[in-house]
Motif scaffolding. Sequence first.
Motif, mmCIF file in Angstrom:
data_model
loop_
_atom_site.group_PDB
_atom_site.id
_atom_site.type_symbol
_atom_site.label_atom_id
_atom_site.label_comp_id
_atom_site.label_asym_id
_atom_site.label_seq_id
_atom_site.Cartn_x
_atom_site.Cartn_y
_atom_site.Cartn_z
ATOM 1 N N ASN A 1 0.807 -1.217 0.000
ATOM 2 C CA ASN A 1 0.000 0.000 0.000
ATOM 3 C C ASN A 1 0.843 1.270 0.000
ATOM 4 O O ASN A 1 0.369 2.334 -0.402
ATOM 5 C CB ASN A 1 -0.946 0.020 1.200
ATOM 6 N N THR A 2 2.111 1.174 0.424
ATOM 7 C CA THR A 2 2.949 2.374 0.458
ATOM 8 C C THR A 2 3.270 2.885 -0.939
ATOM 9 O O THR A 2 3.012 4.058 -1.239
ATOM 10 C CB THR A 2 4.236 2.102 1.244
ATOM 11 N N PRO A 3 3.826 2.060 -1.840
ATOM 12 C CA PRO A 3 4.085 2.592 -3.195
ATOM 13 C C PRO A 3 2.807 2.898 -3.971
ATOM 14 O O PRO A 3 2.758 3.876 -4.725
ATOM 15 C CB PRO A 3 4.903 1.487 -3.865
ATOM 16 N N VAL A 4 1.777 2.071 -3.780
ATOM 17 C CA VAL A 4 0.514 2.331 -4.484
ATOM 18 C C VAL A 4 -0.083 3.659 -4.031
ATOM 19 O O VAL A 4 -0.509 4.500 -4.840
ATOM 20 C CB VAL A 4 -0.482 1.178 -4.253
ATOM 21 N N GLY A 5 -0.101 3.864 -2.722
ATOM 22 C CA GLY A 5 -0.620 5.122 -2.202
ATOM 23 C C GLY A 5 0.213 6.304 -2.634
ATOM 24 O O GLY A 5 -0.316 7.394 -2.914
ATOM 25 N N ALA A 6 1.540 6.121 -2.706
ATOM 26 C CA ALA A 6 2.415 7.210 -3.134
ATOM 27 C C ALA A 6 2.111 7.626 -4.566
ATOM 28 O O ALA A 6 2.097 8.823 -4.896
ATOM 29 C CB ALA A 6 3.876 6.788 -2.998
ATOM 30 N N VAL A 7 1.859 6.645 -5.440
ATOM 31 C CA VAL A 7 1.509 6.960 -6.827
ATOM 32 C C VAL A 7 0.211 7.758 -6.883
ATOM 33 O O VAL A 7 0.086 8.737 -7.644
ATOM 34 C CB VAL A 7 1.394 5.666 -7.651
ATOM 35 N N ILE A 8 -0.761 7.373 -6.059
ATOM 36 C CA ILE A 8 -2.037 8.091 -6.037
ATOM 37 C C ILE A 8 -1.841 9.515 -5.518
ATOM 38 O O ILE A 8 -2.423 10.474 -6.039
ATOM 39 C CB ILE A 8 -3.062 7.332 -5.175
ATOM 40 N N VAL A 9 -1.011 9.663 -4.481
ATOM 41 C CA VAL A 9 -0.724 10.999 -3.944
ATOM 42 C C VAL A 9 -0.091 11.885 -5.014
ATOM 43 O O VAL A 9 -0.489 13.049 -5.203
ATOM 44 C CB VAL A 9 0.214 10.895 -2.719
ATOM 45 N N LEU A 10 0.885 11.344 -5.736
ATOM 46 C CA LEU A 10 1.568 12.131 -6.758
ATOM 47 C C LEU A 10 0.635 12.480 -7.909
ATOM 48 O O LEU A 10 0.711 13.587 -8.467
ATOM 49 C CB LEU A 10 2.786 11.372 -7.272
ATOM 50 N N ALA A 11 -0.253 11.555 -8.269
ATOM 51 C CA ALA A 11 -1.221 11.852 -9.326
ATOM 52 C C ALA A 11 -2.162 12.973 -8.897
ATOM 53 O O ALA A 11 -2.465 13.891 -9.672
ATOM 54 C CB ALA A 11 -2.015 10.590 -9.676
ATOM 55 N N GLY A 12 -2.613 12.911 -7.640
ATOM 56 C CA GLY A 12 -3.476 13.974 -7.138
ATOM 57 C C GLY A 12 -2.760 15.306 -7.069
ATOM 58 O O GLY A 12 -3.314 16.354 -7.424
ATOM 59 N N ALA A 13 -1.495 15.276 -6.615
ATOM 60 C CA ALA A 13 -0.722 16.516 -6.540
ATOM 61 C C ALA A 13 -0.507 17.111 -7.923
ATOM 62 O O ALA A 13 -0.563 18.336 -8.109
ATOM 63 C CB ALA A 13 0.628 16.241 -5.871
ATOM 64 N N ALA A 14 -0.280 16.264 -8.917
ATOM 65 C CA ALA A 14 -0.098 16.754 -10.279
ATOM 66 C C ALA A 14 -1.365 17.426 -10.792
ATOM 67 O O ALA A 14 -1.311 18.462 -11.462
ATOM 68 C CB ALA A 14 0.307 15.601 -11.198
ATOM 69 N N LEU A 15 -2.516 16.863 -10.472
ATOM 70 C CA LEU A 15 -3.781 17.472 -10.905
ATOM 71 C C LEU A 15 -4.019 18.823 -10.232
ATOM 72 O O LEU A 15 -4.508 19.762 -10.855
ATOM 73 C CB LEU A 15 -4.951 16.530 -10.595
ATOM 74 N N THR A 16 -3.662 18.926 -8.941
ATOM 75 C CA THR A 16 -3.884 20.198 -8.247
ATOM 76 C C THR A 16 -2.991 21.293 -8.795
ATOM 77 O O THR A 16 -3.320 22.487 -8.680
ATOM 78 C CB THR A 16 -3.631 20.062 -6.744
ATOM 79 N N GLN A 17 -1.867 20.941 -9.396
ATOM 80 C CA GLN A 17 -0.955 21.938 -9.936
ATOM 81 C C GLN A 17 -1.177 22.214 -11.416
ATOM 82 O O GLN A 17 -0.538 23.101 -11.978
ATOM 83 C CB GLN A 17 0.503 21.480 -9.736
ATOM 84 N N SER A 18 -2.078 21.460 -12.018
ATOM 85 C CA SER A 18 -2.300 21.633 -13.455
ATOM 86 C C SER A 18 -3.185 22.844 -13.699
ATOM 87 O O SER A 18 -3.955 23.278 -12.839
ATOM 88 C CB SER A 18 -2.958 20.380 -14.033
ATOM 89 N N ARG A 19 -3.057 23.390 -14.889
ATOM 90 C CA ARG A 19 -3.851 24.536 -15.315
ATOM 91 C C ARG A 19 -4.402 24.261 -16.701
ATOM 92 O O ARG A 19 -3.807 23.518 -17.483
ATOM 93 C CB ARG A 19 -3.002 25.819 -15.373
ATOM 94 N N PRO A 20 -5.541 24.840 -17.041
ATOM 95 C CA PRO A 20 -6.015 24.732 -18.412
ATOM 96 C C PRO A 20 -4.991 25.279 -19.391
ATOM 97 O O PRO A 20 -4.198 26.145 -19.052
ATOM 98 C CB PRO A 20 -7.288 25.578 -18.414
ATOM 99 N N ARG A 21 -5.000 24.784 -20.607
ATOM 100 C CA ARG A 21 -3.987 25.181 -21.580
ATOM 101 C C ARG A 21 -4.014 26.677 -21.835
ATOM 102 O O ARG A 21 -2.978 27.330 -21.944
ATOM 103 C CB ARG A 21 -4.218 24.417 -22.886
ATOM 104 N N ALA A 22 -5.187 27.265 -21.917
ATOM 105 C CA ALA A 22 -5.285 28.717 -22.158
ATOM 106 C C ALA A 22 -4.694 29.497 -21.012
ATOM 107 O O ALA A 22 -4.011 30.513 -21.193
ATOM 108 C CB ALA A 22 -6.749 29.109 -22.373
ATOM 109 N N ALA A 23 -4.938 29.033 -19.761
ATOM 110 C CA ALA A 23 -4.396 29.731 -18.583
ATOM 111 C C ALA A 23 -2.891 29.629 -18.551
ATOM 112 O O ALA A 23 -2.202 30.566 -18.130
ATOM 113 C CB ALA A 23 -5.007 29.141 -17.311
ATOM 114 N N ARG A 24 -2.329 28.496 -18.970
ATOM 115 C CA ARG A 24 -0.872 28.352 -18.979
ATOM 116 C C ARG A 24 -0.239 29.318 -19.955
ATOM 117 O O ARG A 24 0.795 29.901 -19.712
ATOM 118 C CB ARG A 24 -0.492 26.907 -19.343
ATOM 119 N N ARG A 25 -0.936 29.512 -21.135
ATOM 120 C CA ARG A 25 -0.400 30.471 -22.091
ATOM 121 C C ARG A 25 -0.491 31.893 -21.556
ATOM 122 O O ARG A 25 0.376 32.703 -21.770
ATOM 123 C CB ARG A 25 -1.138 30.353 -23.432
#
Length: 328
Positions: free
Chosen positions: A304-328
Motif C-alpha cells: 500500500n505504500t508505493p501504491v498510495g504514493a503513486v495516487i498521492v503524486l497523481a493527485g498533486a499533479a492534478l492540483t498543480q495543473s492549469r487549463p492550456r489557455a491559462a498556462r499560455r
Amino acid sequence: MCYEVEQARLTAMSTVTPPRSPSTTAPSPSSTRRPALDWRVRFAVLSLVWGFSFLLIKVGTDGYAPFQVTFGRLFFGTAVLAVAMAVKRERLPRRARTWLHLAVAALLLNALPFSLFAYSELTIPSTLAGICNATSPLWGMALSLVALSEDRPTRRRVAGLGLGFLGVLTVLGAWQGFHGLDLKGTAMALLASLCYPVGWIYVRRTLAGSGHSNLSLIGSQLGLATVQLALVTPVFAGFPTSFPVVPLLAVAALGALGTGFAVLVQYGLVNEVGPTTAQMVTYFIPVIATAAGVLLLGESLSWNTPVGAVIVLAGAALTQSRPRAARR
C-alpha cells in the motif's frame, strides 16, 4: 524539500528589474552564457539530493537529537548560501519590516518543518516521511482556495485534491485501522508538509515585491532560522556529549547539499526553464526517498505504500495543473 520550488517562484516576484531602454546595447556573450551542465543533469542531481535528504535525517538522528540535527542542517546550509552571497556581492535587506517577515517565513518554511521531520523519523521510516512530504501541494491547494482569492477552484484541481488525500489514506492503511503505524510520528511528518504551503502564502502576501534578490531573501531567511534553532536547541536538547562521525557527516551533507547547494541549483532551474518544469522535481523525491530507505536502510515496504504514493503524486499533479489557455 519541495518548498524551495514554490518559494523560488514567489521570491522571483520580489525582484525588481529596471526596464531596458530602446538604446540599450545588446547583452554581452558572457551575460547570456549558459551553465556548463545541461538543465536535465542538474534536475536529476537535485532530485537525488532532495530524495536522499530523508535518509540523511534518519542517519543523523541515530547520533544526535532532532533539534541538533536541524540546527546543523541550517548552519551548514546557511554557510553555503553566505559564501554564494559574498561571491555575488549580495546585500542583506535593510528594512526592519522585511526582517520581521523573514523571521516568520524562517519559522514556517525552515525551523518548524525541518524539526518536525527530524522528530518524526525517530519513530517512522524515512520512506514514509518522504511520501508525507509529497502532500505539500495538496495542502497548498486546499489552503489557497481559502486564503488566495485569485486561485479559483476547478473541477480538475478539486478532483486532484480528493485523489491525493485518498492516496494518503492508502499509504496509511486506513482500511485496517492504521495498524502498526506510529500515529504521532506520521502526524508530525504531515504537519511538517502543511507548514510549507502556510509559509508560501505568508511569503506571497508579505515579501512579494520587496525589491530584494532571491538569493538575498533566502540567505537571510536561512540565517534567521539558524538563529532560531540556536536559541531553542540548548534549551530542549542541550549540547552533544559526543560527536559520532557518520551521523555528523550525514548532518553536514544534509545542510550543505540538501539545503544550501540544492537551493542554488533550484533557483538556477527556475530561472532557466521556469517554475512549472522545475516543480516536477517534487514528484521524484518520494520515489528516490523510498528506494534509498529500502535499499540502504533496509526499511520494510508493504504494497500500500508505493501504491498510495503513486495516487498521492497523481493527485498533486492534478492540483498543480492549469487549463492550456491559462498556462499560455
